[in-house]
Every structure is written in structure tokens, then in C-alpha cells.
Design a protein around this motif. Structure first.
Motif, PDB file in Angstrom:
ATOM      1  N   ALA A   1       0.832  -1.204   0.000  1.00  0.00           N
ATOM      2  CA  ALA A   1       0.000   0.000   0.000  1.00  0.00           C
ATOM      3  C   ALA A   1       0.866   1.253   0.000  1.00  0.00           C
ATOM      4  O   ALA A   1       0.594   2.219  -0.731  1.00  0.00           O
ATOM      5  N   ARG A   2       1.924   1.245   0.786  1.00  0.00           N
ATOM      6  CA  ARG A   2       2.822   2.406   0.816  1.00  0.00           C
ATOM      7  C   ARG A   2       3.456   2.619  -0.555  1.00  0.00           C
ATOM      8  O   ARG A   2       3.513   3.754  -1.065  1.00  0.00           O
ATOM      9  N   PHE A   3       3.899   1.530  -1.170  1.00  0.00           N
ATOM     10  CA  PHE A   3       4.516   1.636  -2.493  1.00  0.00           C
ATOM     11  C   PHE A   3       3.520   2.189  -3.512  1.00  0.00           C
ATOM     12  O   PHE A   3       3.835   3.078  -4.308  1.00  0.00           O
ATOM     13  N   ALA A   4       2.289   1.656  -3.483  1.00  0.00           N
ATOM     14  CA  ALA A   4       1.275   2.099  -4.444  1.00  0.00           C
ATOM     15  C   ALA A   4       0.907   3.565  -4.214  1.00  0.00           C
ATOM     16  O   ALA A   4       0.730   4.329  -5.174  1.00  0.00           O
ATOM     17  N   LEU A   5       0.802   3.977  -2.950  1.00  0.00           N
ATOM     18  CA  LEU A   5       0.465   5.368  -2.662  1.00  0.00           C
ATOM     19  C   LEU A   5       1.568   6.306  -3.128  1.00  0.00           C
ATOM     20  O   LEU A   5       1.292   7.404  -3.645  1.00  0.00           O
ATOM     21  N   MET A   6       2.811   5.883  -2.974  1.00  0.00           N
ATOM     22  CA  MET A   6       3.909   6.714  -3.452  1.00  0.00           C
ATOM     23  C   MET A   6       3.876   6.836  -4.975  1.00  0.00           C
ATOM     24  O   MET A   6       4.164   7.889  -5.543  1.00  0.00           O
ATOM     25  N   ARG A   7       3.495   5.747  -5.656  1.00  0.00           N
ATOM     26  CA  ARG A   7       3.376   5.797  -7.112  1.00  0.00           C
ATOM     27  C   ARG A   7       2.228   6.701  -7.536  1.00  0.00           C
ATOM     28  O   ARG A   7       2.324   7.430  -8.530  1.00  0.00           O
ATOM     29  N   LEU A   8       1.127   6.670  -6.787  1.00  0.00           N
ATOM     30  CA  LEU A   8      -0.022   7.513  -7.129  1.00  0.00           C
ATOM     31  C   LEU A   8       0.298   8.994  -7.004  1.00  0.00           C
ATOM     32  O   LEU A   8      -0.312   9.827  -7.666  1.00  0.00           O
ATOM     33  N   GLU A   9       1.254   9.322  -6.148  1.00  0.00           N
ATOM     34  CA  GLU A   9       1.610  10.718  -5.961  1.00  0.00           C
ATOM     35  C   GLU A   9       2.289  11.314  -7.187  1.00  0.00           C
ATOM     36  O   GLU A   9       2.439  12.518  -7.312  1.00  0.00           O
ATOM     37  N   GLU A  10       2.730  10.460  -8.127  1.00  0.00           N
ATOM     38  CA  GLU A  10       3.473  10.960  -9.274  1.00  0.00           C
ATOM     39  C   GLU A  10       2.628  11.823 -10.188  1.00  0.00           C
ATOM     40  O   GLU A  10       3.136  12.585 -10.983  1.00  0.00           O
ATOM     41  N   GLY A  11       1.326  11.712 -10.146  1.00  0.00           N
ATOM     42  CA  GLY A  11       0.491  12.545 -10.997  1.00  0.00           C
ATOM     43  C   GLY A  11      -0.943  12.077 -10.994  1.00  0.00           C
ATOM     44  O   GLY A  11      -1.245  10.967 -10.528  1.00  0.00           O
ATOM     45  N   PRO A  12      -1.840  12.902 -11.512  1.00  0.00           N
ATOM     46  CA  PRO A  12      -3.260  12.505 -11.549  1.00  0.00           C
ATOM     47  C   PRO A  12      -3.465  11.369 -12.536  1.00  0.00           C
ATOM     48  O   PRO A  12      -2.674  11.187 -13.469  1.00  0.00           O
ATOM     49  N   PRO A  13      -4.534  10.594 -12.361  1.00  0.00           N
ATOM     50  CA  PRO A  13      -4.768   9.467 -13.272  1.00  0.00           C
ATOM     51  C   PRO A  13      -5.144   9.943 -14.657  1.00  0.00           C
ATOM     52  O   PRO A  13      -5.730  11.021 -14.832  1.00  0.00           O
ATOM     53  N   HIS A  14      -4.795   9.159 -15.626  1.00  0.00           N
ATOM     54  CA  HIS A  14      -5.187   9.439 -17.006  1.00  0.00           C
ATOM     55  C   HIS A  14      -6.706   9.322 -17.119  1.00  0.00           C
ATOM     56  O   HIS A  14      -7.354   8.610 -16.342  1.00  0.00           O
TER      57      HIS A  14
ATOM     58  N   HIS B   1     -14.054  19.614   6.854  1.00  0.00           N
ATOM     59  CA  HIS B   1     -12.825  18.874   7.163  1.00  0.00           C
ATOM     60  C   HIS B   1     -12.799  17.546   6.411  1.00  0.00           C
ATOM     61  O   HIS B   1     -11.746  17.121   5.908  1.00  0.00           O
ATOM     62  N   LEU B   2     -13.938  16.871   6.347  1.00  0.00           N
ATOM     63  CA  LEU B   2     -13.993  15.593   5.617  1.00  0.00           C
ATOM     64  C   LEU B   2     -13.643  15.788   4.149  1.00  0.00           C
ATOM     65  O   LEU B   2     -12.896  14.999   3.559  1.00  0.00           O
ATOM     66  N   ILE B   3     -14.201  16.836   3.551  1.00  0.00           N
ATOM     67  CA  ILE B   3     -13.926  17.094   2.136  1.00  0.00           C
ATOM     68  C   ILE B   3     -12.449  17.421   1.933  1.00  0.00           C
ATOM     69  O   ILE B   3     -11.835  16.993   0.943  1.00  0.00           O
ATOM     70  N   GLN B   4     -11.854  18.109   2.887  1.00  0.00           N
ATOM     71  CA  GLN B   4     -10.458  18.533   2.715  1.00  0.00           C
ATOM     72  C   GLN B   4      -9.465  17.410   2.963  1.00  0.00           C
ATOM     73  O   GLN B   4      -8.502  17.262   2.204  1.00  0.00           O
ATOM     74  N   VAL B   5      -9.667  16.614   4.012  1.00  0.00           N
ATOM     75  CA  VAL B   5      -8.614  15.688   4.444  1.00  0.00           C
ATOM     76  C   VAL B   5      -8.962  14.224   4.191  1.00  0.00           C
ATOM     77  O   VAL B   5      -8.192  13.342   4.567  1.00  0.00           O
ATOM     78  N   GLY B   6     -10.113  13.918   3.575  1.00  0.00           N
ATOM     79  CA  GLY B   6     -10.443  12.521   3.309  1.00  0.00           C
ATOM     80  C   GLY B   6      -9.419  11.883   2.384  1.00  0.00           C
ATOM     81  O   GLY B   6      -8.889  12.528   1.476  1.00  0.00           O
ATOM     82  N   GLY B   7      -9.139  10.602   2.589  1.00  0.00           N
ATOM     83  CA  GLY B   7      -8.177   9.899   1.754  1.00  0.00           C
ATOM     84  C   GLY B   7      -6.760  10.079   2.253  1.00  0.00           C
ATOM     85  O   GLY B   7      -6.493  10.711   3.281  1.00  0.00           O
ATOM     86  N   LEU B   8      -5.810   9.513   1.483  1.00  0.00           N
ATOM     87  CA  LEU B   8      -4.404   9.547   1.870  1.00  0.00           C
ATOM     88  C   LEU B   8      -3.552   9.628   0.616  1.00  0.00           C
ATOM     89  O   LEU B   8      -3.653   8.784  -0.276  1.00  0.00           O
ATOM     90  N   GLY B   9      -2.709  10.656   0.569  1.00  0.00           N
ATOM     91  CA  GLY B   9      -1.806  10.784  -0.566  1.00  0.00           C
ATOM     92  C   GLY B   9      -2.573  10.871  -1.875  1.00  0.00           C
ATOM     93  O   GLY B   9      -3.497  11.668  -2.047  1.00  0.00           O
ATOM     94  N   GLY B  10      -2.161  10.033  -2.843  1.00  0.00           N
ATOM     95  CA  GLY B  10      -2.831  10.025  -4.135  1.00  0.00           C
ATOM     96  C   GLY B  10      -4.145   9.289  -4.122  1.00  0.00           C
ATOM     97  O   GLY B  10      -4.900   9.357  -5.099  1.00  0.00           O
TER      98      GLY B  10
END
Length: 1108
Positions: free
Chosen positions: A661-674, A764-773
Motif C-alpha cells: 500500500a505504501r509503495f502504491a500510494l507513493m506511485r499515485l503521488e506521481e500525478g493525476p490518473p489518465h 474537514h472531511l472534504i479537505q482531508v479525506g483519503g491519503l496521498g494520491g
């Protein structure tokens, strides 16, 4: 201060115990009930610890805890303790005697049980045959591979076993706690099946020894006189009948008195050791005085010993040549001129020594393999043989024949069960005085001992015994003797009876251990349908598990062939060993903080090598059995994953998940999805009542239907208050959300925020929901019901703020109206339409959502229709063609219709409705605005007016006049503010570009840019001069918006009244908060009369593409 907790207090699995609920796992640590039972007055006697006295209830003093930590031990293996622990959980507190501390050491607790389980039926019944067929060299490779596999597995198992206290449960406990409940349950079942089939193999070996070597006359189906297939079938039927009888007897023994089985274990072990010693003694004797075991060979073919009395065709008696029994076997009469078998006539009879001895040099002849097809003759190498290839062989029932086709991989599958049994020590972990010390030493020593014995016997058998005798599986050429018995000293019967009793004992041990393993799995509760097998007799004996074990064991008995059953159990044991190695490798590579084995001689590379060997051996033994075993394990894994109880055992698979999960989240940070990968990641905003129950459960049903189990779903709510005061309510709300998500089958996460007011909590939910990418890109919120009533005014204001925030954050917004009328996940629409009203471009959300909904079984039968609105100057025919082409490229099937919406006169009803709306708006302002709020509102109107003037970009004189007019707003009385604002806002502003993905809070009825309403619609202008006096002060922008809403509503009701769902562009919110009530009114008018409406706002990006 605390006594040893092995006396079965609540730490054994009572309500206060920490951990997974396993009855055997007590906890002497924080929050243990035993700590609470200690005399608290002693803890507080001194003043030295006054600083910590507030925490004494939950965090006991170290001085009071050390005793229990140092003396902590697990319960010994036994069923009564299990039952008593269950009674404790149910609230009963029976009086119990203190359980004795386990006293078994390394020798009696691990080494000897492993020796007994490893040495078994294969050594006595198939080892010599394997050496004869595979050769010394090939057999040595097989033995070395298998022993290396078990040694590497033992190293991994030792590391796991010494990583903390191992409660009773052994290998299943280690695997399940290292790899998680899914892998633990799958491998536990495989280990159980392997142990059960091992019982069947031992019983078949026992019957084989009984019917072939001890009492052949006891056969119910007579083999005498039968040939080929008939003889084989008779033997198998005998095995089935006697196997079932013996199995029933053994089950009865285990059911009545398992303690007798444990007491007889040493007797059975003595038989095994005595038999092996007899073999080594026989080898030594062959060097001095080889035993006489003649074998008769015709040509180079080995003859059945029961077919002759003297190994000769004729003998001389009183100078007279007399034919022998062998002659009569191959000829049609006793006379010398009788017609005999051609091969018998052309070849001589030779008597060779079956056991020439270790110094005879026979080893060179037996060095390489001699694999045989089924029905082939056992031939002596080096002897001449005259064969007429034109004539088929006759009298085949006079020779010793190969009963099965042999090949290398078959030998591996048959041999591997002889190295299993390495878990015997770990299975007794509850009985050991020091399991962390005894399991590694005892297991590795036992494997070393047995490996030396196996490797040495391979060489010694090849060096002492003639090749044709080795390949004679049932000793048919040596008077029906057990081949290994011919080598034993002082008598073959030592081996025969020793192997018979050892196989009986091993069978009893399997039938004793397998039900307890199944009972342990059942009591863990990870496989729901097995829970019934967790119960037993009053003393805890697993009655139901024993019954199931007997039924599965009977399957092996029905197979009836030892050579066919052995590869089956090899698969299950190899899979179990493979996952032991995997568990050790994962724990080592993940560097889990709790991974601190006392056994230091391990490495992840060794574990991976062991795992690779296990996997390779599975496919070497039998590729189809390997696939079946893996299929069974996979099915159990998926069953536990979807239906089983959730357990948190701190397993390695969870560690892998975290790393992945950490690896995938770091990869998601590289940019928005196509755009091709875009899918709605939904934040579902729900509200809870005073009991913390969700008020709009159908929102989750809709989320499930949109997601179909894919992507991210976050269900969030806010609780009003402070974190310190309202944490309990938040936990309760979170549990409520989780329960509803499970009911609605929504796969995702719940999130509860505590805030001083609900508006901020939602923000707050709208702003901080989710993690990383991995963040939400879509917000799903319900339409505020009863918003017109005064007590619900704050709700609709919060709702409009959500709309504004999602617009600023570039998030898509979905607003279902009449959510209670939406279908549940169990409903099905057999027909109907999903209508899309595409008014402004929103990035393709309106196209994508119906497609996603139709993937779900609720909406699958509904057809999709797309409506778009054409203005006066639009070519509706060309618009329809373009839209059909666009949908074709999108690969979306939908009916298309272009609705022409001409400018018409604004009706009196529209004016009246607008007037009512304005009056209510004024009343609400007077009721709710304080002086400061009024001043802020005036300032916002001024700012809005200035912004509007700048956007219009009018001629300089007009612009200057407007600016002066707007600048004077702040100085005018409050009652003039609304009128000024209406004047400034009367001219339409320019619409936003399509890329904004949202409708604007401006006139969209077709008035040309830059023109006033009068210029755009002269007829309407004429009508304005005939208006009622109270209409004159109405905002013309609001009148036109109301006109647009009503006209659109009329068209939508006309076309989509019967639609199952209507999707519609949601207009944007007003720029200032003075128009909140009007905005809600416009939306209400727009959707009036429609049952199910889904208002959609895009997120400012394209979400659908025509490209592949």
C-alpha cells in the motif's frame, strides 16, 4: 505479586483477555484481569509512585508484573482446558484444579516423537523397491532432495517457534499467526487432510503386511490362480475390506480412550527402533556370513518362488531323471518328452544368491536405475536370455512382474511421506518445559538422524541385496518374505512384526492428531461451516471431528493402493511446509518489530530455497495432484476471505499489504490518473441521528451500485462537540457506519470527524479525506429534505456550502433527490430508462454515470436515453447527428433526442412564483441576520456588483456610471441594498467555458451575450410595461432563472416522467450567500414532479475519452 497464570484464569480467553480469542493464549500483560485482581492497597502503600497512581488501573506496576512475565507459560495440550475456557467465556466459573506445568524435555517431547513419525511404513515396505528401480544414485538424489527440504523447513519452523511463546497448536498455530487467517485456514486444512490421508496410508501398510507377509490365508478374495488384472483387483478388494475394518477399530479405540494411544506410543517407537537396529545388524552379518536366500532365474527372468520346489528343470534321483514342479509349471505333462513353453525350453535355470552381502561388489550393478513398465519381467542383469521376438510371451503368471509403471517422479511422490512427521515436536509445544529451546534442537537432531539412516540404507541396500530382489516389491521371488526382512538379523519376523506394530501405532497417532487439528481450526472460527467440529464430548474429545476424519480416511482406504495414496498426502504436506518457509522468509524480509527469534541460524534465502524445493517437489511428484491441492487451498482461502471471521493476528501478510500500500500510494503521488483510468472515488457524506445511526442508508446503496466493488469509497460523517467529550459518540457512529457498509456491501473506509459544528466537520472531511494520491474525486451528498421549514434552514445552508467547496476543490458532486425512493441492492428493474439531460458539458460525468450504474444488477435491464437542449439558433438535426457519432466513439449505447426550447413569454405564474420566493428570502434575512452579519452581507453585495461590472466590460461611460453606483452602496440604507443589487445583476454575465465543467449562476435561456433582457426578447419587454406594481421591483435575473427552471421542468416531465432515473446538470451556487434561498428554490422548481433525480456537477476535468 501475581501468580503464574496457567491456572486457567480469565487470561486463558476470558472476556478481558487481549489477543485473538484463542482459549490457549493467556496474557500477563497490560489490562490482564489477573493484574486487576491483585491487592491494590499494596500498590499504593508508598508515596514514591503517587505520580502514576491515576494509571494504576490500566497500567500495573512493573514490580507486580514481573512475576507473571517470568513464569508465564501456555496450557498443555489437552481438551479439558479448552472446554473450561469456553465455559469461562460463557460466564460459568467452574472450580478447577491447577494444571501441572509441562515437564517434557527435548528427548521425550520432541526428538523421539519426531523419530517415530518420520520412520514409518515407506521405509519398511517401499525403500528397497525404490533402490532397486531408481538405482542407488537416483534413490540417493531423491532422499537428499526430500531430506534437504525437511531440514530447510525445520530451520524456518525453528525460527518461528522461537519467536515468542508457542501455545499448544503447533504448526497450524505458527502458520496462521504468521501468514494470517486466510493462509492459516487454507494451510491448516491442507495439513489436516495430509494427516488424515497419512492415517489411511498407515492402515493400508498395516493391511499389506498382514495379508501378504503374516497371514496370507486370511484373504477374503482369493488371489491363488488369478492372473493380471483379476489378481490385482482381488488384492485391492481385500485391502478395502480389511482397511475399513481396521479403520473402524482404530476410530473406536481413539473414541473410547485416547490416553491408551499415548501410553502405547513408546511401545510403537521401540518397535521402530528395534527394526532399524535389526537391519543394521543384518548388514554387518552379511559381511561375515551372508544369509541363504536363493532366487531362481529362468534365463534372466525371476521366477515366482511358489512355482517351484527345486530351482531346476529335472533332478537325478537313484540314477533316474525326474521332472520337478518347475517343469510341470511350464510343460503340459510330467514326462521328459512333454511340450513345454518355448522360452522355458530355450533357456537355462539359474539359482542366484538374493543377498550376496556387503562385500560382494553388487553395488556397482545396482548403481543406476532400472525403470519398468507395468507387466514387465524382473530381469537379472548379466545373464543370457534367448527370446523369440516373433512369439508373444506366455505363462507370464510364473514370473515376477512389475505391478506398476515406474519412473523417477513416481518414486519421489511415494518416498516423500517417509520424511514427513517433522512437525511432531511443534505439535506438542504445549507439553514442553521450554518449547523455544526444545523444538529447534529436537527437530533438527531428529531430521539429521533420520536423514543419515535413510541415506545409509540406500547405499547399504544397494550394496547387500541382489537387484531383482530389490525390484521385487512383495518378495514373490524370495518365498513371500518382506524384502527388507531378508536382510534383518536375527530373523525376518523382527522386521515384519516391528513394521506391523509401528504402522498400527502411526495410524492411531494420525487418527488422534487430525481431529484435534480440525478442532483447533474450528475453534478459531475462521471457517464458519466448520464450527460444528469444534465441539466434542464432555471431556473435550473432538467427536464430530473424529467422525469427519474417519470418513475422509475411508476415501484413502477405498483407493486401496499405498502407491496411489502416498503422492496425495505428499501434496498436502509439501504445501504446508512451503508456507512455513514462506512465513519465515516474509517475517525476515519485512523486518517486523516483533520478529526476534531466539534461534539465530536462519536466513531468508534458506527459507526461499526451502519454499522453492517444496513447490518443485509438488510438481515433480504429480503435477495434477499439485494443481488439485492448490485449487483446494485457493478455494478455502477465498472462502475465508469473503465469508470467514475477521481476525487480527499481526500476521506477515498484513505487513506485505502495508508495504504494498505504501509503495502504491507513493506511485499515485506521481500525478493525476489518465482520463482512461478515471473512475469515481466517492466520499459519501451522511448524517447520523442522536443514537448515532445513519439517517440515509440508501446513499450507501447508490454508492455500491455506482462502484460495483471497485475503486475507493469513503463514508464520512461529523459529530458535533469536542474530541475529549464526544469521542465515545464518534466511536459509536463509526461502528454504525461500518455495520451499514457491511450490510450494503460497500467496500471502503469509514471516517468520523468531531467538530464544534457540523458545517466545519463536513468541510474537514472534504479537505482531508483519503491519503496521498488515494483521495476522493467525487462527493455524494443527499438533497436536504424539508429545507423550507425554519428548523431545517441550517441544513440547506450547509448543503450549499458543500456545493461551493466541491466547486473550489474541483471535485465532482452527485446529489440524489428523494433518496428514500432509490432502489436497494436487492431490487431489480426488469425494464425502464435512465434519462440523461445533457445541458452543459461537465467533462463527461453525465455519460459515465449511467454506464457505471448499468454494470450493477439493479440497473442492468434499463436502457439509456440522452436528451440535449437546442436553442433558437441551433441546428437540431446536425446536433443529433453529432451526438450519435460522439456516443459511437465512446462505445456507449443510448437513444438520442434533441429537444428544441424556444424563447417564450414569461408567464404571470413565473412572476408570482418569483415574488413569493423574494418575499420569503427577505423575511429570512430579517429573522437570521445580526447587525454585523448585515454589514458583511452589504459588503459582499458590493463586491459582487463590482465583479459583475468588470466582467461585462461595457462602454466607458456605462462602466463609470456603474462603478459610481456600486461604490455608493455601502453608504445607503439597508432597505435599498437589494434593489441596487437587482439592478446591477439584471444584465446577464458571460457563461464559463466548457472546460470549467459546471453550469454558471447566470442566465442560460439563450439571451445573447451583452444584451439586456429587453433586447433579447422584445415581447417580454413589452409585457414588462404591463406588470403589476409588486412585480416592478423583482430582480429580472431571478425572473429569467425561474422561467428557465420552469420551462426545463416542463420538458423533462413531458419526456422523462416514467424514467427510472433522471440525471441532470446541477447549476452552480450563487456567488454570494444572499441568494442561497433562491438557489434552492430554483433547484426545487427544476426537479419538481420527478421521482428519482440525480443532480450532477463535474469536477473540472474530462472523465471519459473516445481513445483506446
Amino acid at each position: 505479586m501475581l501468580n503464574n497464570m496457567t491456572d486457567g484464569e480469565e487470561g486463558e480467553g476470558g472476556p478481558n483477555s487481549q489477543g485473538d480469542g484463542n482459549p490457549k493464549e493467556s496474557s500477563p500483560f497490560i489490562n490482564s484481569s489477573a493484574a486487576g485482581d491483585a491487592d491494590k492497597s499494596q500498590q499504593y502503600d508508598g508515596k514514591n509512585m503517587a505520580l502514576f497512581e491515576e494509571e494504576m488501573d490500566t497500567s500495573p506496576m512493573v514490580s507486580s508484573l514481573l512475576s507473571s512475565l517470568a513464569n508465564y507459560s501456555n496450557l498443555p495440550t489437552g481438551s479439558k482446558e479448552h472446554e473450561e475456557a469456553e465455559n469461562n467465556e460463557e460466564g460459568a466459573r467452574p472450580s478447577k484444579k491447577p494444571v501441572k506445568a509441562p515437564q517434557l524435555g527435548t528427548l521425550m517431547g520432541v526428538y523421539l516423537p519426531c523419530i517415530q513419525n518420520i520412520f514409518g511404513v515407506i521405509l519398511f515396505l517401499r525403500m528397497t523397491w525404490m533402490v532397486g528401480v531408481g538405482g542407488v544414485f537416483g534413490s540417493f538424489i531423491i532422499v537428499f532432495m526430500c531430506c534437504s527440504t525437511t531440514m530447510l523447513t525445520a530451520i524456518s519452523m525453528s525460527a518461528i517457534a522461537t519467536n515468542g511463546v508457542v501455545p499448544a497448536g503447533g504448526s497450524y498455530y505458527m502458520i496462521s499467526r504468521s501468514l494470517g487467517p486466510e493462509f492459516g485456514g487454507a494451510v491448516g486444512i491442507c495439513f489436516y487432510l495430509g494427516t488424515t490421508f497419512a492415517g489411511a496410508m498407515y492402515i493400508l501398510g498395516c493391511i499389506e503386511i498382514l495379508l501378504i507377509y503374516i497371514i496370507p490365508q486370511a484373504a477374503i478374495f482369493k488371489i491363488e490362480g488369478l492372473e493380471g488384472q483379476e489378481a490385482e483387483l482381488a488384492l485391492l478388494n481385500n485391502m478395502r475390506v480389511y482397511g475399513t475394518i481396521v479403520l473402524s477399530f482404530m476410530v473406536l479405540v481413539v473414541f473410547v480412550g485416547v490416553r491408551y494411544v499415548n501410553k502405547l506410543a513408546l511401545v510403537f517407537l521401540a518397535c521402530v527402533i528395534l527394526s532399524i537396529v535389526a537391519v543394521y545388524a543384518g548388514v554387518i552379518k552379511t559381511a561375515i556370513d551372508p544369509p541363504v536366500f536363493p532366487v531362481c532365474v529362468l534365463g534372466n527372468r525371476t521366477l515366482l518362488s511358489k512355482g517351484y520346489d527345486v530351482c531346476a528343470k529335472v533332478v537325478e534321483i537313484d540314477n533316474e531323471t525326474v521332472t520337478t514342479k518347475l517343469w510341470r509349471t511350464f510343460c503340459d505333462s510330467e514326462t521328459l518328452n512333454a511340450t513345454c513353453d518355448e522360452y522355458f525350453t530355450n533357456n537355462n535355470v539359474t539359482e542366484i544368491q538374493g543377498i550376496p552381502g556387503v562385500s560382494s561388489g553388487i553395488l556397482a550393478e545396482n548403481l543406476f536405475g532400472n525403470y519398468l513398465e507395468k507387466g514387465m519381467f524382473l530381469e537379472k542383469r548379466g545373464l543370457a536370455s534367448v527370446v523369440n521376438t516373433d512369439n508373444p510371451p506366455t505363462s507370464t503368471n510364473r514370473y515376477v512382474l512389475a505391478d506398476i509403471t515406474s519412473f523417477f517422479t513416481l518414486l519421489v511422490g511415494i518416498y516423500f511421506p517417509s520424511v514427513t512427521g517433522i512437525m511432531a515436536g511443534s505439535n506438542r509445544s504445549g507439553d514442553l518445559r521450554d518449547a523455544q529451546k526444545s523444538i529447534p534442537i529436537g527437530t533438527i537432531a531428529a531430521i539429521t538422524t533420520t536423514s543419515i539412516v535413510y541415506m545409509s540404507t540406500v547405499v547399504l541396500f544397494g550394496a547387500c541385496i541382489e537387484g531383482v530382489v530389490l525390484r521385487d516389491k512383495f518378495g514373490e521371488g524370495v518365498n513371500g518374505n518382506l524384502v527388507i526382512g531378508t536382510l534383518a538379523w536375527p530373523s525376518p519376523w523382527v522386521i515384519v512384526f516391528g513394521s506391523f506394530f509401528s504402522t498400527c501405532g502411526a495410524g492411531l497417532q494420525s487418527l488422534t492428531g487430525a481431529p484435534r487439528l480440525l478442532q483447533a481450526i474450528s475453534r478459531d472460527g475462521i471457517i464458519p461451516f466448520l464450527r460444528v467440529f469444534g465441539h466434542g464430548k464432555a471431556n473435550g474429545e473432538p467427536t464430530w471431528a473424529l467422525l469427519l476424519t474417519a470418513c475422509i480416511c475411508e476415501i484413502g482406504i477405498i483407493i486401496a493402493s499405498l502407491d496411489a495414496v502416498a503422492p496425495i498426502l505428499s501434496m498436502f504436506f509439501l504445501m504446508c511446509y512451503m508456507f512455513v518457509n514462506l512465513a519465515c522468509a516474509l517475517q525476515t524480509l519485512l523486518r517486523t518489530p516483533n520478529w526476534r527469534p531466539r534461534f539465530k541460524f536462519y536466513h531468508w534465502a534458506l527459507s526461499f530455497l526451502g519454499m522453492s524445493l517444496c513447490l518443485s517437489l509438488m510438481f515433480i511428484c504429480s503435477w495434477y495432484y499439485a494443481i488439485i491441492a492448490m485449487g483446494i487451498a485457493t478455494c478455502i482461502y477465498k472462502y475465508i476471505e469473503f465469508c470467514g471471521a475477521e481476525k487480527e493476528w499481526g500476521d506477515g501478510i498484513r505487513g506485505i499489504s502495508l508495504s504494498a500500500a505504501r509503495f502504491a500510494l507513493m506511485r499515485l503521488e506521481e500525478g493525476p490518473p489518465h482520463t482512461k483510468n478515471w473512475r469515481p472515488q466517492i466520499l459519501v457524506l451522511v448524517s447520523v441521528d442522536e443514537e448515532q445511526n445513519v439517517e440515509q442508508p440508501r446513499l450507501l446503496s447508490l454508492a455500491n451500485q455506482l462502484k460495483a466493488g471497485k475503486g475507493l469509497t469513503i463514508v464520512g460523517t461529523s459529530v458535533q462537540g469536542t474530541f475529549l467529550d464526544n469521542y465515545t459518540e464518534a466511536q459509536r457512529a463509526d461502528q454504525s457506519l461500518r455495520k451499514l457498509m457491511e450490510t450494503e456491501k460497500v467496500k471502503g473506509f469509514s471516517q468520523v470527524v468531531i467538530s464544534s459544528n457540523l458545517r466545519d466537520g463536513t468541510s474537514h472531511l472534504i479537505q482531508v479525506g483519503g491519503l496521498g494520491g488515494l483521495k476522493h474525486n467525487t462527493v455524494l451528498v443527499s438533497w436536504p429534505r424539508n429545507w423550507k421549514q425554519p428548523e431545517y434552514h441550517q441544513q440547506f445552508r450547509n448543503f450549499i456550502e458543500v456545493v461551493r467547496e466541491t466547486t473550489v476543490a474541483s471535485l465532482a458532486l452527485l446529489v440524489p433527490k428523494n433518496i428514500s425512493s432509490y432502489p436497494s441492492n436487492g431490487e431489480r428493474f426488469t425494464e425502464g430508462h435512465i434519462d440523461v439531460w445533457w445541458i452543459v458539458h461537465d467533462g463527461g460525468m453525465l455519460m459515465l454515470l449511467p454506464f457505471l450504474l448499468r454494470q450493477h444488477k439493479v440497473w442492468r435491464k434499463c436502457k439509456m436515453r440522452i436528451f440535449t437542449v437546442a436553442q433558437m439558433d441551433d441546428n437540431s438535426i446536425q446536433m443529433k447527428k453529432d451526438l450519435i457519432t460522439f456516443l459511437y466513439h465512446l462505445r456507449i449505447e443510448a437513444a438520442v433526442e434533441v429537444v428544441e426550447m424556444h424563447d417564450g413569454d414569461i408567464s404571470a405564474y413565473t412572476y408570482e412564483k418569483t415574488l413569493v420566493m423574494e418575499q420569503r428570502s427577505q423575511i429570512l434575512k430579517q429573522m437570521h441576520l445580526t447587525k454585523n452579519e448585515k454589514e458583511r452581507e452589504i459588503q459582499s453585495i458590493t463586491d459582487s456588483s463590482r465583479g459583475s461590472i468588470r466582467r461585462k466590460n461595457p462602454p466607458a461611460s456605462r462602466s463609470r456610471h456603474s462603478v459610481d453606483e456600486a461604490a455608493s452602496v455601502a453608504e445607503q440604507p439597508e432597505d435599498e441594498v437589494q434593489l441596487i443589487h437587482s439592478k446591477n445583476a439584471s444584465a446577464p454575465t458571460s457563461p464559463t467555458s466548457p472546460t470549467s465543467g459546471a453550469a454558471t449562476w447566470t442566465d442560460n435561456t439563450g439571451a445573447e451575450k451583452g444584451k439586456t433582457p429587453l433586447a433579447a426578447n422584445p415581447e417580454a419587454g413589452k409585457d414588462l410595461f404591463n406588470m403589476k406594481p409588486e412585480w416592478e421591483n423583482l430582480s429580472q435575473v431571478d425572473v429569467r432563472r425561474m422561467h428557465t427552471a420552469m420551462r426545463l421542468n416542463e420538458i423533462i416531465i413531458k419526456k422523462s416522467k416514467e424514467a427510472k432515473l433522471v440525471l441532470l446538470n446541477m447549476p452552480g451556487p450563487p456567488k454570494n450567500r444572499m441568494g442561497n434561498e433562491n438557489y434552492m428554490e430554483f433547484l426545487e422548481v427544476l426537479t419538481e414532479g420527478l421521482n428519482r433525480v440525480l443532480l450532477v456537477r463535474g469536477g473540472g476535468r474530462e472523465v471519459i475519452t473516445i481513445y483506446s
